[in-house]
Structure formats: structure tokens, C-alpha cells
Design a protein around this motif. Structure first.
Motif, PDB file in Angstrom:
ATOM      1  N   THR B 230       0.822  -1.213   0.000  1.00 33.01           N
ATOM      2  CA  THR B 230       0.000   0.000   0.000  1.00 33.01           C
ATOM      3  C   THR B 230       0.852   1.258   0.000  1.00 33.01           C
ATOM      4  OG1 THR B 230      -0.115   0.449   2.357  1.00 33.01           O
ATOM      5  CG2 THR B 230      -1.637  -1.183   1.505  1.00 33.01           C
ATOM      6  N   GLN B 236      -3.632   0.711   4.843  1.00 33.29           N
ATOM      7  CA  GLN B 236      -2.926  -0.337   5.572  1.00 33.29           C
ATOM      8  C   GLN B 236      -3.714  -0.735   6.800  1.00 33.29           C
ATOM      9  OE1 GLN B 236      -1.292  -0.978   8.515  1.00 33.29           O
ATOM     10  NE2 GLN B 236      -0.136  -2.772   7.799  1.00 33.29           N
ATOM     11  N   ASP B 240      -5.305  -4.381   7.181  1.00 34.01           N
ATOM     12  CA  ASP B 240      -4.505  -5.192   8.100  1.00 34.01           C
ATOM     13  C   ASP B 240      -5.235  -5.377   9.434  1.00 34.01           C
ATOM     14  OD1 ASP B 240      -2.270  -6.473   9.276  1.00 34.01           O
ATOM     15  OD2 ASP B 240      -1.535  -4.548  10.043  1.00 34.01           O
ATOM     16  N   TYR B 260       3.780  -1.567   3.588  1.00 35.26           N
ATOM     17  CA  TYR B 260       3.983  -0.317   2.864  1.00 35.26           C
ATOM     18  C   TYR B 260       4.989  -0.525   1.746  1.00 35.26           C
ATOM     19  CZ  TYR B 260       1.684   1.564   6.944  1.00 35.26           C
ATOM     20  OH  TYR B 260       0.787   1.802   7.931  1.00 35.26           O
ATOM     21  N   GLU B 281       2.626  -5.431  12.012  1.00 35.05           N
ATOM     22  CA  GLU B 281       1.338  -5.669  11.381  1.00 35.05           C
ATOM     23  C   GLU B 281       0.519  -6.707  12.155  1.00 35.05           C
ATOM     24  OE1 GLU B 281       4.570  -5.614   9.802  1.00 35.05           O
ATOM     25  OE2 GLU B 281       4.457  -7.778  10.111  1.00 35.05           O
TER      26      GLU B 281
END
Ligand SMILES: Cc1cc2nc3c(=O)[nH]c(=O)nc-3n(C[C@H](O)[C@H](O)[C@H](O)COP(=O)(O)OP(=O)(O)OC[C@H]3O[C@@H](n4cnc5c(N)ncnc54)[C@H](O)[C@@H]3O)c2cc1C
Ligand code: SF4
Ligand code: SF4
Ligand code: SF4
Ligand code: SF4
Lengths: 193, 320, 670
Positions: B230, B236, B240, B260, B281
Motif C-alpha cells: 500500500t 494499511q 490489516d 507499505y 502488522e
């Protein structure tokens, strides 16, 4: 249409919406093709599609428009705006409708009444800190408006904290006084397109 | 190459990994990003819904600071929403002298003034692709992402509606695809590349938001992507952090990590995952990254079905 | 002060002028201008009563000059010149002030409009004093005609003129004439077979002794003027000797190189490197496409030459440059279809089973790549559901604002053909409005409704292969709002057809430049008058016909072709035309022999006399453009009807209300 012709009578709802939207929204030239309604990612869940809203605006059905959840379901993806064959600034019009719904108090009757509250909570934080504050935002907003949901969101918030992706205290900018003075003056000036 | 830098609120915390990896990458590329001192929130998608003039004034304070601090006449924003708000304010102030006058009257209350058009706002991806260029990026790749199947996800605001000029196609952008290919990754087709992640919809109607996220995850899964990449902290976060909720809501079991683009660039440049903020994440990126770590020859990608000899020719397309 | 006696006539044009300009006031005011002996206003000056007023004043008051303040000279300059002539006054002693297009139609501000009308009348009054009597110049019309573009419009025009006994050069840039109509299967609304009605006309062209067909050719330059054009045509090398070739087609069969045919088959089929676009091509001779020919690319092959029974292949052939002398030109270069790759959300080029309308025409055509079978891109699967998307690239400010007028109708035709060939398939038409406005069109729409096509009102937002739901897997999904129920919906189908709009030819602006024409904002050629003169152009002697003027169907293209031919025939039968005597003249006494003007003249109308060291304008060649007049450093050149005196007087008149001392300065710097 000349300016004098409009001044001679009360503005229609359509003219009001146009007047409150920045720049040239061109809403008057909608041909009701439905490209916007077909493109909108949340269109299937809106009570009226953007096109439907514009037909209602044209018909002067103010309450139906300002009570609709549609503007609040707009996620500002700008698909409609870039695809509209008449180059109407649809996303901007959606913002205008949100502001009008708040000003006229209709939004409390809309099925999306939480949305403006979310926006307001967000803004409260920005106005007092100069930065947004996710934890505060989530807690304040969920506890105040969606207490049931707040519980469901706990694991996610904890996850954010555990991963160092959320702060426990807000950051505040140095020039917060300056920012507040600017915003205060802007609110006084208000009303501008 | 020196630019002003406007990280935006998300990059301070929830997307700190984006900030960290961006810094690592620009350093390698020889770009100097100098943070604007004491910037404030851009208002995200919220402020314009409530009160118009303060919304513009809020954004304009940042433009005024960027203008006055004299770092550069270009300001880089890594967040697509910030990028939109900054470009939109500048553009509308340029188009309407009334708006410019009102905003400046508000700014004057804080001793500031902004002349529309003085600061050129750019998205980080665009700077890397256009100012640095694919070749210069390619030259830095030391650990190519060979075998990693990437879905390049653009989201909305970097390509639409183009207040700061059109940088890539608003319907079918390709710049990120090319960048990922330069890093050695295998870019999968991802038809929903520029569809919306749901934005703030998670806060307004979860059913609606989860459906928007599900569509994207399904599309990436259909094309067997190992990872979604992204260019925006909001995308994100939605893809996520809400992925478990989406799975619960629909009874699905997607486990597609969302990184990212700067994190993948960093990896290809040889930086360590920790340096790039990998590990923050919700959906574990390790299985995907294992794939490039062990540099095993790819399990054969699903082959395109062979064209039967009766097949009619496909229309010719310009080379991407 | 001179002796001229001027009459001024201010027209109301109903309320067109009088609604904004105080015409009575202007007329009264003009009565006081120098030399004006009578000044009137009148409801319609162009009416016979209005004209009689002028005639009477000329005779009774002895007018020597006339000024009419009314509409554009394009509309009525000829009318009033004729009026003057009837009353015995040389027609060039007349001047027209345009207070309609340039004034009353341009503003709502009555005071400003009246003020401007006075300025324009004053300018005309001052100017007309210096007018000189002139005579129109007769010009002979060369009876040959050039027609550019061999579509149905150009073919029709060519046959009309040739059958009337005059010679036509028909220049076509493709290897064959026929244009788009040759690609079509059936034609709406009557469903006659397109080829069956077109090919007989094409054969007529080939056989008509009065037509010289120059296919695979292009116009490179045009010089001259009505009646006497010189046209440079490049006849591209075919690499086939037309004298020897019998059109047997063995070369095509033997050619080993297969390429996608982007033109005639719209990309849906293949042709060889030596090819003829279709079997009934006129002329029948093939051409070698050098960019794909193995011999031209790699120096080896020559299969065609080996097998040609008449030794007609000639790899040494060169382009030929021809100079044609013609009196009239008809442009009929047609249209291009919109390129749907510009709308990525419709997926053309990415999604295999999205087809263009032209591809579909070729597909349903029995002579096309699939032999008329309707199949998906895999070449075998029959679609069970088909969505036809209207207005692709039309009615959209992002691409073309205009409605292409024909795509609704051909979409309906497609529905009908689909029902006929695939009775089990479900057909959907996505439309904004159904535009079925010509003879028998609405009836055809009703017929298609009865055949069971489902009409959905809503412009399609996107076509995708990204399935959301199980029923969508493996299909093309059309996403749209059904605007009649106000709901966003998705429809999985097997095949999508994009109904492309019509655009001006991509090179229409370059073509316009060669012929000195104007283009609309969207590239279509501009007609002289949108209602009263739709096939004529602003350039005398050049007509336009067919879809290069704007989107239209075959019947209108044919009608325009015939109309343009009638225009040309009318000029030919007149034999001569009268030309404006607006010509340059060089005063030999003033000419210093610097020769600056010689190369400047775009018509090569200036000769230099070495012996006397002076330049001279050949009146017959001069077009009165004025380039030399402005450039001459010795002020030796005068343009008739545009003399320095006339122009300066006009400017001074225009500035009548400016401070006198300022006006004086402007006079002195002269
Ligand atoms: C999919 C589709 C279906 C259609 N179906 C129908 C139907 O059913 N019924 C109907 O009435 N109409 C139909 N039409 C419309 C029809 O095609 C046009 O009305 C018609 O072809 C216009 O003819 P034309 O001669 O003006 O132009 P064209 O057919 O475009 O012919 C122009 C010719 O000029 C040549 N040319 C172009 N540029 C130059 C140049 N610079 N120099 C020399 N030559 C040049 C071209 O090669 C071509 O031969 C359809 C159109 C489409 C796209
Ligand atoms: S896309 Fe534009 S023209 Fe079409 S319905 Fe929406 S606003 Fe109206
Ligand atoms: S900008 Fe808003 S209204 Fe327009 S398509 Fe996106 S979500 Fe829908
Ligand atoms: S083989 Fe020879 S005669 Fe036959 S078509 Fe070809 S060039 Fe003409
Ligand atoms: S004719 Fe019909 S399909 Fe074609 S542009 Fe007009 S409305 Fe659209």
C-alpha cells in the motif's frame, strides 16, 4: 442564468446546494445517467444513490435529502467525480450535504447519525491538540455513541497498543494557541463558500 | 534532492512503520526529507463534513508553515488523505480568490499568510517514481524480491481526483506495479487496485466497511498474492487491522499481510526488517517474507490457460 | 469635405437587434454624421420593402454611397450589393456594419450595445466615402472534380457527377473503397445486407469511364481557388503492377506472413502481408504492407513473386506524385470510432470478452473471421448472456460531449441479431436515453423490445472480472445503477459489447489544414451554415459530405454525398464564377524592387521584372490575402477594397467618441 434572475425569487434547494459548494459544482447539469450510483463503493447500502439524491434535490425534497444516510456513507473515494460524464464535483456536493444536514439538525434522524458524531469527536481532538489521537478518538466515540460496539473493538485496540501503533496520551503541537486562534477566526468568518 | 516533509498524524504512531521505512529508503536514494516544524492534523476526511472554512484554514496552516520555513517549495506527504487535503486546499485557493482571502484572514489571526501555488505538494510514491526514477531505484536493489507475489494497491486519493495534477491513471494506475517489478517482485493482476479501502467507514457502519475490505482481500487472494502493498496508512490500517474482524464477520480465513511500499523497497535495498518497522502488522508477514529469504525457485505460478488455435486475437494495448 | 451623399439604414431584425440596441436613436444620431443625407431605421432591411426603401433613396435623393447596419456580411452583403446595383449604383459603393453578431447578440447591456452600434455605423460611414467602384472578376470553372474518401458518401458523390458526364478523381487512402459500410453486416432499421447494397455501387465506380480511382493514395497539397485547384496526390507504391495483375489472389494465398488486420477486421481477424481488405475490394489489386512483408524486413522470401502467374509483383515500384487540375473538391473522409482503451474501467484490452461494436459487426458478418458465429474470444464458446453498453465515449465531457446518434440504433440492431442467431441468450442493453429519431427507428426499437431484450436505464459504471459473490466467478460483471429503481446492481454476463461513439478522423485537423477548412471543437469539419448550407464550407469550391461533417447514419451520408455533387454540378454548368475583385496592385513608380513580397505570396502571384527591377501582381492568381500589402516597405502595394485610406477611415470612425487630441496623435503617427 443571470444573478439578477435568481435574486428576484427565493433560491431553489438546488441553487442553495450549489451556492454552498466550493467552486463550480455544476450540479445543475446532472443528466441522471447513474454513473455515480453505479460506481459508488457504498452505493448498495445507501438509502439513495448519489444520482437519486440529485433527483431529490432537483425536486426540492429537502427533508428526504438531508435525512438520507447517503452523504454519510460517502467515503470520499472520488470515483463518481472522475467518472461523471458531466464533470460534476459530486464528492464536494456530498460534503456540502453533510454540512447542511448538521446545520439544519436533520442528521439526528438519519440512520447514519453516528457518522457526524464521529467527525465531531475527531475534530474535538484536533482542535484541542492539533493532532488526531486514535485511542482517545476510539474510546470517546465508541463509549459515547456505540457502547456495544466498543466492547467488540477492544481486541483491536489492545492489538494496536501492543504493537506500539497507538498512543496512551495525545501529542500536542507547540503552536496550539495559534491554531486555535486561526480556527476561531475561520468559524467567525464561516458561511464562505 | 531536498523536500519539505509532512508526515501526518498516522505516521507518528499507527503507521510509524511507514515513516521508519520511508526514512530508510529515502536515505538510500539520496533524498532529504525535512519535517515541517510544528505541523498540525490535515483534518482527514472529517473536517470538511462539519465546517468548511475552518477545514481549509486547518490545512492552510501547514501550507503556510511549509512556505515560511523555506525548506523547499515542494512538500512531500506519504499519506494519501493528507496529500489530497493539501493539494485540494491549494487548488481551491488558487481557483477562488474569495476562498483565498477568507482563509488568509483566518490565518492572519495566527500571524500567518499563504500565497496559493507557492508550495507544490507531492505524494511520496510520485517523488520516488518521477524524481528518482525506476532506473535509479533498480541500481540500489541488492536483494531482489524474486518470487514474492505482490498485489499493488493504490486506493483512491493518490490517483483521484488529481487536484495536484494527474500522476497516474485514475482507473488503472500502474506506477506502483512498475516499481515493484523493478524490485524483482512478481506483480499479480489486481483489478481492484484503485478501489476504496473503506476509509472511515469502519467507524460508521461496520457491515459496509467490512464488505469493502472483504472485496479487496478476496481479489488479492483470487490472484494468489503473498502480500498487498500500500501507499497509504489508512488503507494499511483497514486491510490489516480489520482483517481478523472481516474473517470473523464473513467466516473467511484470509491471511494476507499488508505492507507499505517503502518496506518492500527497504528489503530489496538490503535493510533489515526491524529497521523497516516490519513486525507491527496484525497479519503476520513472516510466511510471505520467508519466501524471499530462502530464495527458493517459485512454486510454479498458475499458468495462463493455453490459447486454443481458434482463438480470436486480443486487442492490442500500449506497453505499460 | 467631399461631395459624397450617404444613406444609412439601421435594421431592427425584429427584436434580434432592436431588443438590445436603441436602433431609432442610432439612426437619428447617424443622420448628423458628415455626408449623411438620409438615415432611417426599419424592421427588416433584407425584406423586399426594406430593399425598395434603399433603391428609392438612391434614385430620388441621388445617394452615392450606402451603409446598412444589420447582421453579418456573410448573411446579407450580397443582398444589399444587389439592391445597389438594381438602383444603378456600383455594388462596391456599399458597406455593411454588423451590429447583430458583433453587438446585440454579444451582450445584454443596452447602453453599451447602443454605443457600440454608433461606433460601427460611424466606422462604416467614414470608410464608405473612400470606396471605389469595382467589377467582379469572372473565373472559369475546370469541370474536373476531386473527391477525397471513398466511403458511401464519397462513392455516391462520385457516381452522381460521373453520371452527369464530368470527370472525377476519387482519392482513397486504403487499398479499397467502401469505408465503414463495407465492414458492416446488416444495416438498421431495414436490415438489408450492407455488402449487398454497397458492392454494386463500388463496381460502378470501378467501371465508370469518368472516374479515375486512386486508391492507396493521399492528398499532400492543394493550391489555387474555386474553379482552378492544383492538387498534389501521392500514389503509394502497391508493389503490384496494376496493368499486369488479374486479381487472382494466388499471391495472398502463398504469402507466409499472417498479421492481425487492425483496419478492416477491426483487430478481430488476420490478413497476409500482401493483402486485399476483403474479397469484393475495388480495385481488386492487392498491396504489400512493407512493415510486415518478410522480404522488405529481412531481404528474403518473394513467395508472391514466385507464384504470380502474370509476373505482376514489382518490389522496385516507387511512390508516384501526381498533379491534378480540378475545379471543385468534395471531402468525404468519414469518421473514426472512439478508442475504448481510454475508459479503462470498461476493461477493453484487459478483459478478453469485452468486444467493440466494430469487432461485433465483423463477428456477425458471414464473411468475417468467425464466419458469422457469435463466440467468445476463445473462438468456440457461445455466450449465454450479452450486455451491450451504450454511449461509450459519447455524451461524456471527459471524452466527447456530442451524442453519436447512430450507436443506439446499431445497438438495437445487435440485440436483434443476437436474438436471431442465439435464441437462448439473454441480451441486455444499458442506456441513458434511447435515441431512435429517424424514419422507422422507433418502430425498430419496439420490435426489439418485443423480441425480449432487457433494457436497463443506467450508464454502466464498470466492467470487472473481480468476483464478489459465487455466481460471479468466471464471468464479466457489469456494475451499474438501475436508475429506474434507484439501486446499485451487478450483473454477471459472458460477453460485453461496447457501443463506440463516432469521432472525427484522428487526422482531421491536418486534413483541414491542407484544404484550408475549419474544424469544430471536436474535429468535425465546419459547414458554411448549419441549417441552410450543410455541405458547403467557408472555402469556395470545397464541399464536405458524410460523417466527416458530424455523426450520421448511411442514409444521411448518402444524401449529403448527392447534395455535394449537386453543388458541384451547378458550378460546373455555370461554367464561370464571379470572384470578389479584392486584389493587390503594385504601383510600379513606388516599387523599389526589394522583392520582399515575392516569396511572401502564398499563391505565387507576384512576378519580378528583372529589366525594370519592379514586381507585379498577376491579378488572375492573386487571392487578395493582403500579405504583400502589409509587408511592402515602400507602401507600393494597395489591396483593392482594403486601401490604407479606407482602413484608417474605418478605424477613426470606430474611435469617434475618443478624445480628439488622442485621435489626432493616432493620425499623425500614420
Ligand atoms: C458499429 C457500427 C455499426 C453501424 N451500423 C450502421 C447501420 O446499420 N446503418 C447505418 O445507416 N449506419 C450504420 N453505421 C454508420 C455508418 O458506418 C456511417 O454512417 C457511414 O459509414 C458513413 O459513411 P462515410 O462515407 O461518411 O464515412 P466512412 O465510411 O468512414 O468512409 C470514409 C472513407 O474515407 C477514407 N479516408 C479517410 N481519410 C482519408 C484521407 N485523408 N484521404 C483519403 N481517404 C480517406 C476512408 O478510408 C474511408 O474509405 C454504423 C457504424 C458503426 C461504427
Ligand atoms: S454521474 Fe454525474 S450526470 Fe450521471 S447521475 Fe451522477 S451526477 Fe448526474
Ligand atoms: S466519492 Fe462518495 S459518493 Fe462518490 S463514489 Fe465515492 S463514496 Fe460514493
Ligand atoms: S498473384 Fe499476381 S495477378 Fe494474382 S493477385 Fe497477386 S499480383 Fe495479382
Ligand atoms: S446514439 Fe444513443 S448510444 Fe449513441 S451516444 Fe447517443 S444516446 Fe448514446
Amino acid at each position: 442564468m443571470t444573478a439578477t434572475a435568481i435574486a428576484a425569487r427565493a433560491p431553489t434547494f438546488l441553487e442553495e446546494v450549489i451556492a454552498r459548494t466550493p467552486g463550480e459544482s455544476h450540479l445543475e447539469r446532472c443528466i441522471q445517467c447513474g454513473t455515480c450510483g453505479g460506481s459508488c463503493p457504498s452505493g448498495a447500502d445507501m438509502e439513495h444513490t448519489p444520482r437519486g439524491l440529485f433527483a431529490l434535490i432537483n425536486a426540492g425534497l429537502r427533508e428526504l435529502v438531508l435525512r438520507s444516510n447517503a452523504p454519510w456513507y460517502c467515503v470520499s473515494c472520488y470515483y463518481c467525480t472522475v467518472r461523471c460524464p458531466q464533470q460534476i464535483h459530486i464528492t464536494d456536493v456530498m460534503y456540502t450535504l453533510k454540512r447542511m444536514a448538521i446545520d439544519e439538525g436533520y442528521y439526528t434522524e438519519s440512520t447514519a447519525r453516528d457518522a457526524p458524531e464521529f467527525s465531531k469527536t475527531f475534530i474535538d481532538f484536533v482542535e484541542s491538540n492539533g493532532r488526531s489521537f486514535e485511542l482517545g478518538l476510539a474510546t470517546a466515540y465508541h463509549l459515547r455513541h456505540r457502547p456495544l460496539n466498543a466492547v467488540g473493538m477492544v481486541p483491536m485496540a489492545v492489538g494496536m497498543l501492543r504493537r506500539g501503533r497507538m498512543d496512551l496520551v495525545p501529542t500536542r503541537i507547540k503552536g496550539i494557541k495559534q491554531l486555535q486562534a486561526i480556527l476561531k477566526r475561520a468559524k467567525e468568518l464561516g458561511g464562505a463558500k | 534532492m531536498r523536500y519539505g516533509y509532512y508526515p501526518g498524524c498516522s505516521l507518528e504512531r499507527s503507521a510509524a512503520a511507514y515513516h521508519q521505512s520511508a526514512m530508510a529508503v529515502v536515505q538510500t536514494l539520496g533524498i532529504d526529507l525535512v519535517e515541517i516544524d510544528d505541523w498540525n492534523c490535515c483534518g482527514a476526511t472529517e473536517y470538511f463534513s462539519i465546517n468548511l472554512l475552518p477545514a481549509y484554514a486547518l490545512v492552510a496552516r501547514n501550507l503556510a508553515l511549509a512556505q515560511d520555513q523555506g525548506i523547499s517549495n515542494q512538500l512531500v506527504a506519504p499519506c494519501s488523505a493528507c496529500f489530497l487535503n493539501l493539494t485540494k486546499t491549494d487548488r481551491y485557493m488558487m481557483e477562488s480568490s474569495k476562498l483565498a482571502a477568507d482563509v488568509n484572514e483566518a490565518l492572519a489571526a495566527g500571524g500567518l499568510h499563504y500565497t496559493p501555488g507557492t508550495v507544490r505538494v507531492r505524494h511520496l510514491l510520485e517523488v520516488i517514481v518521477n524524481d528518482v526514477g525506476y532506473d535509479a531505484v533498480a541500481a540500489r536493489v541488492s536483494k531482489p524480491l524474486t518470487g514474492l507475489r505482490v498485489a499493488a494497491y493504490y486506493g483512491c486519493l493518490i490517483v483521484r481526483p488529481g487536484y495536484g495534477g494527474i500522476f497516474d491513471d485514475p482507473e488503472h494506475p500502474t506506477a506502483l506495479d512498475k516499481l515493484m517489478r523493478v524490485l524483482g517482485a512478481e506483480v499479480v493482476d489486481f483489478p481492484l487496485r484503485a478501489q476504496c479501502c473503506g476509509g472511515h467507514m469502519t467507524q460508521i457502519s461496520q457491515e459496509v466497511a467490512f464488505e469493502m475490505i472483504r472485496r479487496l482481500l478476496k481479489n488479492a487472494a483470487d490472484y494468489e498474492a503473498d502480500v498487498i502493498v500500500t501507499v497509504c496508512p489508512m488503507c494499511q490500517l483497514n486491510l490489516d487491522a480489520y482483517q481478523p474482524n472481516v474473517n470473523q464477520f464473513f467466516g473467511t480465513d484470509y491471511t494476507i499481510p499488508v505492507l507499505y511500499f517503502t518496506q518492500l523497497m527497504g528489503l530489496a535495498f538490503g535493510a533489515s526488517p526491524i529497521e523497516l518497522g516490519i513486525g507491527k502488522e496484525f497479519v503476520d508477514a513472516r510466511p510471505a517474507l520467508d519466501k524471499i529469504g530462502v530464495a527458493l525457485p517459485l512454486t510454479e505460478a498458475p499458468r495462463r490457460p493455453e490459447r486454443p488455435k481458434e482463438a480470436l486475437p486480443m486487442p492490442r494495448m500500449e506497453e505499460e | 469635405m467631399n461631395e459624397e451623399r450617404i444613406g444609412v439604414y439601421v435594421c431592427h431584425c425584429g427584436s434580434n437587434i432592436a431588443g438590445t440596441v436603441a436602433v431609432e436613436e442610432v439612426a437619428q444620431w447617424a443622420a448628423k454624421l458628415p455626408n449623411v443625407v438620409v438615415s432611417r431605421d426599419y424592421k427588416f432591411m433584407c425584406s423586399s420593402l426594406g430593399q425598395e426603401l434603399v433603391e428609392k433613396d438612391i434614385k430620388e435623393l441621388g445617394l452615392t454611397r450606402v451603409v446598412v447596419a444589420a447582421c453579418s456580411p456573410h448573411m446579407h452583403e450580397r443582398t444589399f450589393r444587389a439592391t445597389c446595383e438594381r438602383a444603378g449604383l456600383n455594388p462596391f459603393l456599399f458597406e455593411m456594419a454588423n451590429i447583430r453578431e458583433l453587438d446585440s447578440w454579444a451582450t445584454d447591456d443596452r447602453a453599451a450595445a447602443t454605443q457600440k452600434a454608433k461606433a460601427m455605423v460611424s466606422a462604416a460611414v467614414r470608410r464608405v466615402v473612400y470606396h471605389q467602384p469595382l467589377q467582379l472578376l469572372p473565373v472559369k470553372i475546370n469541370p474536373n472534380t476531386l473527391i477525397v474518401g471513398g466511403g458511401v458518401a464519397g462513392i455516391t458523390a462520385a457516381l452522381e457527377i460521373a453520371n452527369a458526364g464530368y470527370h472525377v478523381y476519387l482519392v482513397e487512402r486504403e487499398p479499397s473503397i467502401g469505408g465503414h459500410m463495407a465492414q458492416l453486416d446488416k444495416t438498421f432499421p431495414t436490415l438489408d445486407c450492407s455488402a449487398c447494397i454497397l458492392t454494386p455501387k463500388m463496381v460502378d465506380v470501378a467501371q465508370n469511364k469518368n472516374i479515375t480511382l486512386l486508391s492507396w493514395s493521399q492528398v499532400e497539397a492543394v493550391e489555387g481557388y474555386v474553379g482552378n485547384f492544383t492538387v498534389t496526390v501521392r500514389k503509394k507504391a502497391r508493389y503490384v503492377n496494376e496493368e499486369k495483375c488479374t486479381g487472382c489472389g494466388i499471391c495472398i494465398e502463398k504469402c507466409p506472413k499472417k498479421v492481425i488486420d487492425e483496419v478492416f477486421e477491426a483487430g478481430l481477424g488476420y490478413r497476409k502481408a500482401i493483402y486485399r481488405p476483403f474479397p469484393q475490394a475495388v480495385p481488386k489489386y492487392p498491396v504489400i504492407d512493407t512493415s510486415n512483408c518478410i522480404f522488405f524486413q529481412r531481404g528474403k522470401c518473394k513467395a508472391c513473386q514466385m507464384f504470380c502467374p502474370t509476373d505482376a509483383i514489382d518490389f522496385e515500384q516507387q511512390d508516384q506524385i501526381l498533379k491534378l487540375e480540378v475545379g471543385n473538391i468534395i471531402l468525404a473522409i468519414g469518421y473514426d470510432t472512439f478508442d475504448p482503451r481510454r475508459i479503462p474501467q470498461y476493461g477493453y484490452g484487459r478483459l478478453a470478452n469485452v468486444f467493440t461494436s466494430l469487432e461485433f459487426e465483423r463477428m456477425v458478418n458471414a464473411a468475417g473471421p468467425t464466419g458469422g458465429r457469435i463466440v467468445l474470444r476463445d473462438g468456440v464458446t457461445t455466450p449465454k448472456s450479452v450486455a451491450i453498453i451504450h454511449c461509450v465515449g459519447s455524451r461524456d465531457k471527459n471524452y466527447n460531449e456530442h451524442c453519436s446518434r447512430i450507436c443506439c440504433m446499431y445497438s438495437l440492431k445487435f440485440s436483434h441479431l443476437l436474438h436471431e442467431r442465439l435464441p437462448d441468450a439473454q441480451v441486455y442493453e444499458f442506456y441513458i436515453d434511447i435515441r431512435a429519431t429517424a424514419k422507422r427507428y422507433e418502430e425498430f426499437y419496439h420490435r426489439v423490445l418485443e423480441e425480449g431484450t432487457r433494457f436497463i436505464r443506467g450508464r454502466v459504471a464498470e466492467v470487472t472480472d473481480a468476483a464478489r459473490m459465487p455466481g460471479e466467478e468466471g464471468k464479466l460483471i457489469v456494475q451499474y445503477e438501475d436508475t429506474l429503481i434507484g439501486k446499485q446492481r451487478r450483473l454477471p454476463v459472458d460477453m460485453v459489447i461496447l457501443s463506440l461513439g463516432m469521432e472525427a478522423r484522428r487526422d482531421s485537423r491536418e486534413v483541414a489544414q491542407i484544404f484550408g477548412l475549419g474544424c469544430e471543437y471536436n474535429g468535425f469539419f465546419i459547414e458554411r451554415h448549419p441549417k441552410l448550407d450543410p455541405v458547403n464550407t467557408m472555402t469556395e469550391g470545397i464541399q464536405i459530405a458524410g460523417a466527416c461533417q458530424g455523426p450520421m447514419a448511411i442514409p444521411e451520408a448518402v444524401a449529403q454525398g448527392a447534395a455535394a455533387a449537386a453543388r458541384v454540378l451547378s458550378l460546373i454548368s455555370q461554367g464561370t464564377v464571379m470572384m470578389e475583385p479584392v486584389r493587390a496592385h503594385i504601383d510600379a513608380d513606388k516599387c523599389s524592387g526589394c522583392r520582399i513580397c515575392n516569396n511572401l505570396c502564398p499563391y505565387n502571384a507576384i512576378v519580378f521584372h528583372e529589366d525594370r527591377k519592379v514586381s507585379e501582381v498577376i491579378t488572375a492568381l492573386c487571392q487578395g490575402c493582403g500579405a504583400c500589402v502589409a509587408a511592402c516597405p515602400s507602401a507600393a502595394i494597395t489591396g483593392a477594397h482594403f486601401t490604407d485610406e479606407q482602413v484608417m477611415a474605418q478605424i477613426e470612425g470606430m474611435l469617434w467618441d475618443v478624445q480628439p487630441q488622442f485621435a489626432m496623435t493616432s493620425m499623425e503617427t500614420r
